[in-house]
Design a protein around this motif. Structure first.
Motif: not given
Length: 166
Positions: A38-42, A61-62, A66-69
């Motif tokens: 998972f890559t993103g922001t908090t 999240f991959v 498969v990548a999903r929001p």
């Protein structure tokens, strides 16, 4: 370069967490060897009552190619002291306690018949990590999440921390 994890004491968990963090999480299924990330922001923002923080995580999240929001929301409410918090799911169900006064903390969260055991470690004012080991009849997982403060927010956040710490 970050300091070794678990060596940075946090006297005020709300002041420490406030702001925006980059998130990188690895997820490994220990039963079958599958891995994802998972890559993103908090972003930690004050709750309307201003006694706690709203934690909102969003990103991608991959899993198995498969990548999903993905997103989640938690509430960090006051604990027994300034370096502590009571963490709840968005709907108010208890998740775990958090005490970063020593720079390290472990917490358990029973979920049906599985047990989530979390280890929290702080490296410095801008880096912290969580490790969740999930075990039971339904899951056998290891989730490791690294948090790095977004630099554009650091100046205001760290100045406020220094002012409060005297």
């Amino acid at each position: 370069m970050t300091a070794p994890y678990g060596l940075h004491r946090v006297p005020d968990v709300r002041a420490y967490l406030a702001g925006e963090w980059r998130v990188a999480r690895s997820v490994r299924d220990l039963a079958d060897g599958s891995a994802g990330h998972f890559t993103g922001t908090t972003v930690f923002t004050p709750l309307p009552d201003e006694i706690g923080l709203l934690h909102h995580e969003s990103g991608t999240f991959v899993w198995r190619g498969v990548a999903r929001p993905a997103e989640r929301t938690l509430r960090f409410l006051p604990g027994d002291g300034p370096g502590t918090a009571r963490v709840e799911f968005a709907d108010g169900r208890p998740f775990h306690d958090l005490d970063l006064r020593t720079g390290r903390h472990t917490a358990d969260h029973p979920c049906v018949r599985d047990l989530y055991r979390g280890a929290f470690e702080v490296a410095d004012e801008d880096h912290w990590r969580t490790r969740w080991r999930v075990g039971g009849p339904a899951k056998d997982l290891l989730l490791v999440t690294d948090y790095a403060r977004v630099p554009s927010r650091r100046g205001a956040d760290s100045s406020a921390r220094r002012d409060r710490s005297g």
